[in-house]
Design an enzyme around this catalytic site. Structure first.
Site, PDB file in Angstrom:
ATOM      1  CE  LYS A   1      -2.136  -1.190   3.656  1.00  0.00           C
ATOM      2  NZ  LYS A   1      -1.717  -2.204   4.611  1.00  0.00           N
TER       3      LYS A   1
ATOM      4  NE  ARG B   1      -4.398  -1.374  10.261  1.00  0.00           N
ATOM      5  CZ  ARG B   1      -3.018  -0.468   9.496  1.00  0.00           C
ATOM      6  NH1 ARG B   1      -2.663   0.442   8.945  1.00  0.00           N
ATOM      7  NH2 ARG B   1      -2.061  -1.361   9.447  1.00  0.00           N
TER       8      ARG B   1
HETATM    9  P1  AMP Z   1       1.031   0.789   9.024  1.00  0.00           P
HETATM   10  O1  AMP Z   1       2.217   0.914   9.424  1.00  0.00           O
HETATM   11  O2  AMP Z   1      -0.075   1.184   8.314  1.00  0.00           O
HETATM   12  O3  AMP Z   1       1.125  -1.362   8.809  1.00  0.00           O
HETATM   13  O4  AMP Z   1       0.670   0.591  10.754  1.00  0.00           O
HETATM   14  C1  AMP Z   1       1.270   0.296  11.131  1.00  0.00           C
HETATM   15  C2  AMP Z   1       0.455   0.534  12.869  1.00  0.00           C
HETATM   16  O5  AMP Z   1       0.229   1.410  13.675  1.00  0.00           O
HETATM   17  C3  AMP Z   1      -0.444  -1.174  13.033  1.00  0.00           C
HETATM   18  O6  AMP Z   1       0.163  -2.082  13.463  1.00  0.00           O
HETATM   19  C4  AMP Z   1      -1.214  -0.903  14.994  1.00  0.00           C
HETATM   20  O7  AMP Z   1      -0.990  -0.313  15.324  1.00  0.00           O
HETATM   21  C5  AMP Z   1      -0.845   1.413  14.301  1.00  0.00           C
HETATM   22  N1  AMP Z   1      -2.160   1.851  12.887  1.00  0.00           N
HETATM   23  C6  AMP Z   1      -1.703   2.216  11.767  1.00  0.00           C
HETATM   24  N2  AMP Z   1      -2.894   2.303  10.897  1.00  0.00           N
HETATM   25  C7  AMP Z   1      -4.036   2.847  11.812  1.00  0.00           C
HETATM   26  C8  AMP Z   1      -5.449   2.372  11.823  1.00  0.00           C
HETATM   27  N3  AMP Z   1      -6.018   2.633  10.986  1.00  0.00           N
HETATM   28  N4  AMP Z   1      -6.187   1.998  12.948  1.00  0.00           N
HETATM   29  C9  AMP Z   1      -6.108   1.264  14.222  1.00  0.00           C
HETATM   30  N5  AMP Z   1      -4.222   1.206  14.078  1.00  0.00           N
HETATM   31  C10 AMP Z   1      -3.522   1.485  13.132  1.00  0.00           C
END
Ligand code: AMP
Length: 193
Positions: A13, A88
């Protein structure tokens, strides 16, 4: 045009969102990046979310919705937004729709990157070795994948029922995926999807 980049962790993404930013002058909002920046800066928010993120769990809807709310209101002169890693949960998707309505706007397209679980695990193992991101360790990744399957995948019917969902084969190379996304955007602007 406002786009949601959708898919499991390590589907590509962020990579594809960055390529779209470069091509279409859109603004990318990655809640994961925002939260990681808060941690690096040592803010109260960063301290609050660090354990949750390292374990691979989702932080609260309230926190991420307020981050996105702030960015949307600050960037009303933009050509459009790409939401990467947000929404999410159904609550986040509903909040995003409400926020967009507040600014007389809407989500136009949801690009869903499809990658099978074994490829995701291979990608994460490689990224963990190369970049050492704490939540890429095998235990946390299992929790992240589970969070995707139990809390996030339910957004697929949500967006599909709005006629906004467009599936892309995320198993292809970065450039091939990017070409498919460009095709989707062209078709969208011609009203074909
Ligand atoms: P990502 O880099 O998008 O994989 O996000 C890393 C971590 O940030 C995730 O595993 C969650 O702990 C937190 N996180 C990021 N975006 C969200 C979201 N929209 N809702 C909840 N937690 C989030």
């Amino acid at each position: 045009m406002n786009i949601v980049m959708f898919g499991p962790p390590a589907a590509g993404k962020g990579t594809q969102a960055k390529m779209l930013v470069a091509k279409h002058s859109l603004l990318q909002f990655s809640t994961g990046d925002m939260l990681r920046e808060a941690r690096v800066s040592g803010t109260e928010l960063g301290r609050k979310v660090s354990g949750i993120m390292d374990r691979g769990e989702l932080v609260s809807d309230e926190i991420v919705i307020s981050l996105i709310d702030e960015q949307i209101s600050l960037n009303q002169d933009s050509h459009g937004f790409i939401f990467d890693g947000f929404p999410r949960t159904i609550a986040q998707a509903e909040a995003l729709d409400a926020l967009m309505r507040l600014y007389d706007s809407k989500i136009d397209l949801v690009l869903s990157l499809k990658v099978d679980d074994s490829s995701l695990i291979n990608r994460i193992t490689k990224r963990f070795t190369e970049e050492g991101r704490a939540d890429d360790n095998p235990e946390s990744f299992k929790v992240r994948l589970n969070a995707y399957n139990t809390q996030t995948a339910s957004l697929l019917p949500y967006y599909s029922s709005q006629g906004k969902l467009y599936e892309v084969d995320g198993m292809l190379s970065i450039n091939e995926v990017s070409m498919l996304i460009t095709e989707a955007l062209n078709n969208k602007s011609k009203g074909l999807i």
